[in-house]
Design a protein around this motif. Structure first.
Motif, PDB file in Angstrom:
ATOM      1  N   ALA A 141      44.489  47.045  51.108  1.00  0.00           N
ATOM      2  CA  ALA A 141      44.089  48.374  50.651  1.00  0.00           C
ATOM      3  C   ALA A 141      42.712  48.353  50.000  1.00  0.00           C
ATOM      4  N   HIS A 142      42.369  47.264  49.292  1.00  0.00           N
ATOM      5  CA  HIS A 142      41.095  47.232  48.572  1.00  0.00           C
ATOM      6  C   HIS A 142      39.891  47.106  49.491  1.00  0.00           C
ATOM      7  N   GLU A 143      40.107  46.800  50.768  1.00  0.00           N
ATOM      8  CA  GLU A 143      38.984  46.677  51.700  1.00  0.00           C
ATOM      9  C   GLU A 143      38.179  47.969  51.789  1.00  0.00           C
ATOM     10  N   ALA A 144      38.856  49.096  51.673  1.00  0.00           N
ATOM     11  CA  ALA A 144      38.180  50.389  51.798  1.00  0.00           C
ATOM     12  C   ALA A 144      37.244  50.661  50.632  1.00  0.00           C
ATOM     13  N   TYR A 145      37.390  49.895  49.533  1.00  0.00           N
ATOM     14  CA  TYR A 145      36.600  50.142  48.328  1.00  0.00           C
ATOM     15  C   TYR A 145      35.415  49.203  48.179  1.00  0.00           C
ATOM     16  N   GLY A 146      35.392  48.128  48.946  1.00  0.00           N
ATOM     17  CA  GLY A 146      34.298  47.175  48.815  1.00  0.00           C
ATOM     18  C   GLY A 146      34.299  46.437  47.487  1.00  0.00           C
ATOM     19  N   VAL A 147      35.475  46.265  46.881  1.00  0.00           N
ATOM     20  CA  VAL A 147      35.603  45.584  45.591  1.00  0.00           C
ATOM     21  C   VAL A 147      36.499  44.368  45.780  1.00  0.00           C
ATOM     22  N   ILE A 148      36.069  43.211  45.292  1.00  0.00           N
ATOM     23  CA  ILE A 148      36.823  41.972  45.451  1.00  0.00           C
ATOM     24  C   ILE A 148      37.488  41.611  44.123  1.00  0.00           C
ATOM     25  N   PRO A 149      38.811  41.390  44.125  1.00  0.00           N
ATOM     26  CA  PRO A 149      39.495  40.992  42.885  1.00  0.00           C
ATOM     27  C   PRO A 149      39.410  39.481  42.673  1.00  0.00           C
ATOM     28  N   ASP A 150      39.884  39.046  41.519  1.00  0.00           N
ATOM     29  CA  ASP A 150      40.040  37.610  41.263  1.00  0.00           C
ATOM     30  C   ASP A 150      41.398  37.126  41.754  1.00  0.00           C
ATOM     31  N   MET A 151      42.370  38.005  41.687  1.00  0.00           N
ATOM     32  CA  MET A 151      43.707  37.725  42.214  1.00  0.00           C
ATOM     33  C   MET A 151      44.267  38.978  42.874  1.00  0.00           C
ATOM     34  N   MET A 152      45.160  38.772  43.816  1.00  0.00           N
ATOM     35  CA  MET A 152      45.871  39.877  44.459  1.00  0.00           C
ATOM     36  C   MET A 152      47.323  39.453  44.636  1.00  0.00           C
ATOM     37  N   THR A 153      48.243  40.346  44.274  1.00  0.00           N
ATOM     38  CA  THR A 153      49.662  40.048  44.438  1.00  0.00           C
ATOM     39  C   THR A 153      50.216  40.801  45.646  1.00  0.00           C
ATOM     40  N   LEU A 154      51.067  40.111  46.404  1.00  0.00           N
ATOM     41  CA  LEU A 154      51.666  40.652  47.626  1.00  0.00           C
ATOM     42  C   LEU A 154      53.169  40.419  47.590  1.00  0.00           C
ATOM     43  N   ALA A 155      53.899  41.174  48.396  1.00  0.00           N
ATOM     44  CA  ALA A 155      55.328  40.901  48.553  1.00  0.00           C
ATOM     45  C   ALA A 155      55.919  41.733  49.692  1.00  0.00           C
ATOM     46  N   LYS A 156      56.289  42.945  49.424  1.00  0.00           N
ATOM     47  CA  LYS A 156      57.214  43.744  50.221  1.00  0.00           C
ATOM     48  C   LYS A 156      57.213  43.467  51.737  1.00  0.00           C
ATOM     49  N   PRO A 157      56.123  43.772  52.474  1.00  0.00           N
ATOM     50  CA  PRO A 157      56.213  43.644  53.930  1.00  0.00           C
ATOM     51  C   PRO A 157      55.917  42.248  54.474  1.00  0.00           C
ATOM     52  N   LEU A 158      55.557  41.317  53.611  1.00  0.00           N
ATOM     53  CA  LEU A 158      54.969  40.061  54.067  1.00  0.00           C
ATOM     54  C   LEU A 158      55.868  39.275  55.014  1.00  0.00           C
ATOM     55  N   ALA A 159      57.167  39.211  54.744  1.00  0.00           N
ATOM     56  CA  ALA A 159      58.070  38.458  55.621  1.00  0.00           C
ATOM     57  C   ALA A 159      58.966  39.366  56.447  1.00  0.00           C
ATOM     58  N   GLY A 160      58.622  40.650  56.544  1.00  0.00           N
ATOM     59  CA  GLY A 160      59.323  41.556  57.439  1.00  0.00           C
ATOM     60  C   GLY A 160      60.756  41.866  57.057  1.00  0.00           C
ATOM     61  N   ALA A 198      53.542  36.580  46.894  1.00  0.00           N
ATOM     62  CA  ALA A 198      52.403  35.663  46.913  1.00  0.00           C
ATOM     63  C   ALA A 198      51.336  36.138  45.946  1.00  0.00           C
ATOM     64  N   VAL A 199      50.643  35.181  45.356  1.00  0.00           N
ATOM     65  CA  VAL A 199      49.432  35.452  44.596  1.00  0.00           C
ATOM     66  C   VAL A 199      48.275  34.823  45.363  1.00  0.00           C
ATOM     67  N   LEU A 200      47.324  35.648  45.753  1.00  0.00           N
ATOM     68  CA  LEU A 200      46.104  35.152  46.384  1.00  0.00           C
ATOM     69  C   LEU A 200      45.027  35.094  45.308  1.00  0.00           C
ATOM     70  N   THR A 201      44.327  33.973  45.217  1.00  0.00           N
ATOM     71  CA  THR A 201      43.397  33.795  44.118  1.00  0.00           C
ATOM     72  C   THR A 201      42.167  33.006  44.535  1.00  0.00           C
ATOM     73  N   THR A 202      41.130  33.135  43.755  1.00  0.00           N
ATOM     74  CA  THR A 202      39.908  32.357  43.978  1.00  0.00           C
ATOM     75  C   THR A 202      40.078  30.954  43.405  1.00  0.00           C
ATOM     76  N   ASN A 203      39.206  30.047  43.833  1.00  0.00           N
ATOM     77  CA  ASN A 203      39.217  28.689  43.284  1.00  0.00           C
ATOM     78  C   ASN A 203      38.978  28.698  41.785  1.00  0.00           C
ATOM     79  N   CYS A 204      38.164  29.647  41.325  1.00  0.00           N
ATOM     80  CA  CYS A 204      37.821  29.720  39.912  1.00  0.00           C
ATOM     81  C   CYS A 204      39.074  29.834  39.050  1.00  0.00           C
ATOM     82  N   VAL A 205      40.026  30.634  39.495  1.00  0.00           N
ATOM     83  CA  VAL A 205      41.279  30.784  38.767  1.00  0.00           C
ATOM     84  C   VAL A 205      42.225  29.630  39.074  1.00  0.00           C
ATOM     85  N   ALA A 206      42.324  29.279  40.341  1.00  0.00           N
ATOM     86  CA  ALA A 206      43.266  28.238  40.750  1.00  0.00           C
ATOM     87  C   ALA A 206      42.982  26.901  40.081  1.00  0.00           C
ATOM     88  N   ASP A 207      41.719  26.619  39.807  1.00  0.00           N
ATOM     89  CA  ASP A 207      41.357  25.343  39.174  1.00  0.00           C
ATOM     90  C   ASP A 207      41.956  25.190  37.777  1.00  0.00           C
TER      91      ASP A 207
END
Length: 473
Positions: free
Chosen positions: A307-326, A332-341
């Motif tokens: 959804a954030h693609e339409a805004y041109g804004v990049i987060p540090d983390m993004m949380t996912l769930a509902k449709p991911l495994a059908g 899931a938490v998607l994150t940058t190396n900066c946070v993951a480190d």
């Protein structure tokens, strides 16, 4: 009708009065006064291949020990903790965008298990992937490596801003992980500070989950108050209010800002580009993390992969769930190396998360959603649905606004939406409420056909008079 503009919604809790007290549906549609003019059968989704449709029986049988839906509902009332206000319908099978009750009745599903079943029900390729993996390996825990987990992480990283992935079992667990990662990042990135930032910013009408940390970030008081004290240190500000955000986000105090680019349960509200861009800038200045909760609005529902693609804004983390495994439980938490480190072995974990079965199912979902033209078709169908709703319902005095992007659409009413939801269910159409219970939320499977959308809007239109009779009582 008031201004018709883009925005979005998520689900509100069902009316407790819906809980069945009898062994069958209170009244058949005819007795309740709902005799729609439409007489055609629910259209079959054009996406499901007839040659590969699974063989489904819609007849009740003795295998489950229940002969009727009434018996199932009666047993549920005696056996399960009373946390759900269910509709008095028992489903036995599904195919495409249709569900079948235990007595064989057919329903058109415009809620997709609360925005979960992106590929509808019994998708043959998804089912084949799950069955094949189940025959090979289902669970090993996270003490060992598995190919499906690494393959899914690779796919998500390649398809997003992220460098790393953490898997969980649900959306609330994904947000719990993001809370912990935010605090650990603040300690890791500022080791010399005695009191690193630990507080969070969240927004009105938001929903981030029901576990104690995610619940603390959820704005609706009736969700939090029975379980207080919840996690302290959360400030709620008005969704979209840039000036309030400038005051609230503070260096040395704010660890992270959690925001839904499109609010689902809150009532289908979309953030503006300026709002999200300002949050990004304020977080950068304060050393806070920006976390996008795309548990409901992500993975193709808006017509973009995220959804954030339409805004041109990049987060540090993004949380996912509902449709991911059908339809299987995953987060899931998607994150940058900066946070993951900042996160080290032992800081967080899960026994079941990222198991081979659910990860293989998620790969099957991504295979479909990332096919050329799929997302563009979602976008076109979403606009088609919104145009139909405005045409058919826009002149109704109870309709204040139709809003949404892609296949996440809200119809705001000036009265409770519950009577309309009930009437549609009796007529074979499954829809949800959102907001304060006055918003109809439409989040169908992404594979839904235009013919099915037309049928759904026709049923909605035919059932709208129930709002007049309910409001006059």
């Amino acid at each position: 009708m008031n201004s018709l503009h883009l925005s979005i919604s998520h689900a509100a809790a069902a009316d407790p009065s819906r809980r069945p007290n009898s062994r069958c549906w209170p009244q058949p549609p005819a007795a309740a006064g709902f005799v729609p003019r439409w007489r055609w059968r629910i259209p079959t989704s054009a996406v499901v291949s007839e040659a590969r449709e699974p063989s489904l029986s819609h007849e009740s049988g003795p295998k489950s020990g229940f002969g009727t839906g009434g018996e199932v509902m009666e047993a549920e009332g005696e056996l399960l903790v009373n946390t759900y206000a269910r509709f008095p319908v028992v489903f036995e099978s599904g195919r495409g965008c249709k569900l079948y009750g235990i007595e064989g009745r057919e329903y058109l599903d415009m809620m997709a298990g609360i925005a979960v079943n992106a590929l509808g029900h019994s998708d043959p390729d998804w089912a084949e992937a799950v069955a094949e993996q189940a025959r090979k390996l289902t669970h090993i825990s996270n003490l060992y490596y598995s190919v499906p987990q690494v393959a899914l992480a690779k796919r998500l990283v390649e398809s997003s801003f992220a460098d790393r992935v953490f898997f969980s079992n649900s959306g609330t667990e994904a947000n719990e992980a993001a809370i912990k990662f935010s605090r650990k990042f603040q300690r890791y990135s500022k080791p010399s500070e005695k009191d690193p930032a630990t507080e969070f910013i969240s927004f009105t009408n938001c929903f981030h989950g029901r576990t104690m940390g995610a619940l603390a970030l959820t704005s609706k008081e009736h969700y939090r108050s029975p379980f207080e004290p919840v996690m302290p240190g959360v400030t709620f500000i008005e969704y979209g209010n840039i000036e309030a955000a400038k005051i609230a986000i503070q260096s040395g105090k704010t660890a992270a800002v959690f925001v839904e680019p499109i609010q689902g349960e809150g009532g289908i509200y979309c953030a503006t580009k300026e709002f999200l861009q300002t949050l990004r800038s304020l977080c950068d200045d304060a050393g806070a993390l920006l976390v996008f909760d795309e548990v409901q609005c992500g993975l193709g529902r808006t017509g973009d992969l995220w959804a954030h693609e339409a805004y041109g804004v990049i987060p540090d983390m993004m949380t996912l769930a509902k449709p991911l495994a059908g339809g299987l439980p995953i987060g899931a938490v998607l994150t940058t190396n900066c946070v993951a480190d900042a996160v080290k072995p032992g800081d967080h974990g899960s026994t079941f998360a990222g198991g081979p079965l659910v990860c293989q199912a998620a790969l099957a979902v991504l295979d479909k959603i990332q096919k050329p033209g799929f997302l563009a078709d979602v976008s076109h169908k979403g606009q088609y649905l919104k145009d139909l709703l405005i045409k058919k319902l826009g002149s109704n005095p109870h309709v204040k606004e139709v809003r949404g992007v892609g296949l996440i659409i809200g119809i705001e009413l000036d009265v409770s939406a519950s009577p309309l939801v009930d009437a549609c269910c009796k007529s074979g159409l499954l829809i949800l409420t959102a907001g304060k219970g006055n918003v109809v939320r439409l989040v169908p499977p992404l594979i839904i056909s235009r013919a099915e959308l037309e049928w759904a809007v026709e049923v909605l239109s035919e059932c709208m008079p129930v709002l007049d009779s309910s409001n006059s009582k």
